[in-house]
Design an enzyme around this catalytic site. Structure first.
Site, PDB file in Angstrom:
ATOM      1  N   PHE A   1      45.768  83.195 -29.674  1.00  0.00           N
ATOM      2  CA  PHE A   1      46.670  82.861 -28.505  1.00  0.00           C
ATOM      3  C   PHE A   1      46.171  82.305 -27.368  1.00  0.00           C
ATOM      4  CE2 PHE A   1      48.824  84.010 -24.103  1.00  0.00           C
ATOM      5  CZ  PHE A   1      49.889  83.516 -24.671  1.00  0.00           C
ATOM      6  N   GLY A   2      46.616  80.812 -27.036  1.00  0.00           N
ATOM      7  CA  GLY A   2      45.926  80.240 -26.063  1.00  0.00           C
ATOM      8  C   GLY A   2      46.778  80.069 -24.948  1.00  0.00           C
ATOM      9  N   TYR A   3      46.336  80.120 -23.700  1.00  0.00           N
ATOM     10  CA  TYR A   3      46.972  80.277 -22.434  1.00  0.00           C
ATOM     11  C   TYR A   3      46.422  79.256 -21.485  1.00  0.00           C
ATOM     12  CZ  TYR A   3      43.013  82.781 -21.013  1.00  0.00           C
ATOM     13  OH  TYR A   3      41.826  83.248 -20.608  1.00  0.00           O
ATOM     14  N   GLY A   4      45.410  78.436 -21.929  1.00  0.00           N
ATOM     15  CA  GLY A   4      44.705  77.516 -20.882  1.00  0.00           C
ATOM     16  C   GLY A   4      44.538  76.138 -21.461  1.00  0.00           C
ATOM     17  N   SER A   5      43.477  75.880 -21.747  1.00  0.00           N
ATOM     18  CA  SER A   5      43.255  74.413 -22.615  1.00  0.00           C
ATOM     19  C   SER A   5      43.504  74.538 -23.872  1.00  0.00           C
ATOM     20  CB  SER A   5      41.979  73.854 -22.141  1.00  0.00           C
ATOM     21  OG  SER A   5      40.812  74.774 -22.865  1.00  0.00           O
TER      22      SER A   5
ATOM     23  N   GLU B   1      34.376  78.247 -26.051  1.00  0.00           N
ATOM     24  CA  GLU B   1      34.901  79.554 -24.934  1.00  0.00           C
ATOM     25  C   GLU B   1      33.594  80.311 -24.652  1.00  0.00           C
ATOM     26  OE1 GLU B   1      37.969  79.406 -23.705  1.00  0.00           O
ATOM     27  OE2 GLU B   1      38.411  77.687 -25.262  1.00  0.00           O
TER      28      GLU B   1
HETATM   29  C1  SIN Z   1      42.583  79.545 -23.383  1.00  0.00           C
HETATM   30  O1  SIN Z   1      42.985  78.230 -23.306  1.00  0.00           O
HETATM   31  O2  SIN Z   1      43.296  80.365 -24.131  1.00  0.00           O
HETATM   32  C2  SIN Z   1      41.318  80.045 -22.881  1.00  0.00           C
HETATM   33  C3  SIN Z   1      41.044  79.298 -21.426  1.00  0.00           C
HETATM   34  C4  SIN Z   1      40.731  77.843 -21.603  1.00  0.00           C
HETATM   35  O3  SIN Z   1      39.847  77.513 -22.613  1.00  0.00           O
HETATM   36  O4  SIN Z   1      41.164  77.044 -20.933  1.00  0.00           O
END
Ligand code: SIN
Length: 190
Positions: free
Chosen positions: A24-28, A99
């Site tokens: 699951f990704g929530y940012g980049s 990460e």
């Molecule tokens: C994410 O995107 O899920 C983690 C935070 C990031 O890499 O910006």
């Protein structure tokens, strides 16, 4: 805790225990997809809020002048939308490196949003930078966060680009996120 989390992550979940792996990704990870996947689907998790409270020493800032990127903060009842990817275990070598600045891999209950609108529950993996990691910057106002982001940049580019791409990706997902959209508004006015 030391800043580089690569070894800690490699020792966390034995990836061969899963029949299928959902990230699951929530940012980049929503908009910069530099890893292979076999399937992707909008999804959400509950009990977490996305916040620009994590320092970035390696992507959108430097150790001397960290940028600000998102992590998740526990927030009972809150919904956080993002993108889920079905991946194979080998992609974590790359992802653990990407990460590594304070993020640890956790298991999370995922809600996949099917094209019909139905929800399918899956177990997922997620990267969270906990509040005790050395790069954690913590809470301040959205205005101050935007001012900080506006003057930061690192090897992956301008910090503002990270924030604006995230806001635009969330809009595409029809996701609600007052924190991110307010920072976006301040950034556009600077
Ligand atoms: C994410 O995107 O899920 C983690 C935070 C990031 O890499 O910006």
């Amino acid at each position: 805790m030391t800043l580089n989390t690569i070894e800690a992550n490699q020792a966390r979940q034995a990836l061969d225990q899963y029949d299928e792996i959902w990230l699951f990704g929530y940012g980049s990870l929503i908009y910069k997809v530099d890893f292979p996947f076999t399937h992707k689907q909008p999804a959400f998790i509950t009990g977490w809020a996305r916040r620009f409270w994590q320092g970035s020493h390696d992507h959108r800032g430097t150790p001397e002048q960290p940028g600000r990127v998102v992590t998740l903060i526990e927030d009972a009842g809150n919904r956080c939308d993002g993108m889920a990817y079905k991946v194979t275990a080998d992609v974590f070598e790359h992802l653990d490196h990407r990460e590594k600045n304070g993020y640890l891999r956790h298991e999370v209950a995922l809600h996949l949003i099917e094209p019909t609108g139905d929800i399918t529950q899956k177990l997922g993996l997620i990267y969270i930078a906990d509040q005790d990691n050395d790069a954690f910057l913590g809470q301040t106002s959205e205005k101050k966060i935007a001012e900080h982001i506006a003057k930061s940049s690192g090897p992956s580019g301008e910090n503002a680009e990270y924030a604006l791409l995230l806001a635009s990706a969330l809009r595409t997902l029809n996701a609600d996120d007052d924190h991110v959209f307010l920072i976006e508004r301040y950034l556009r006015s600077i």
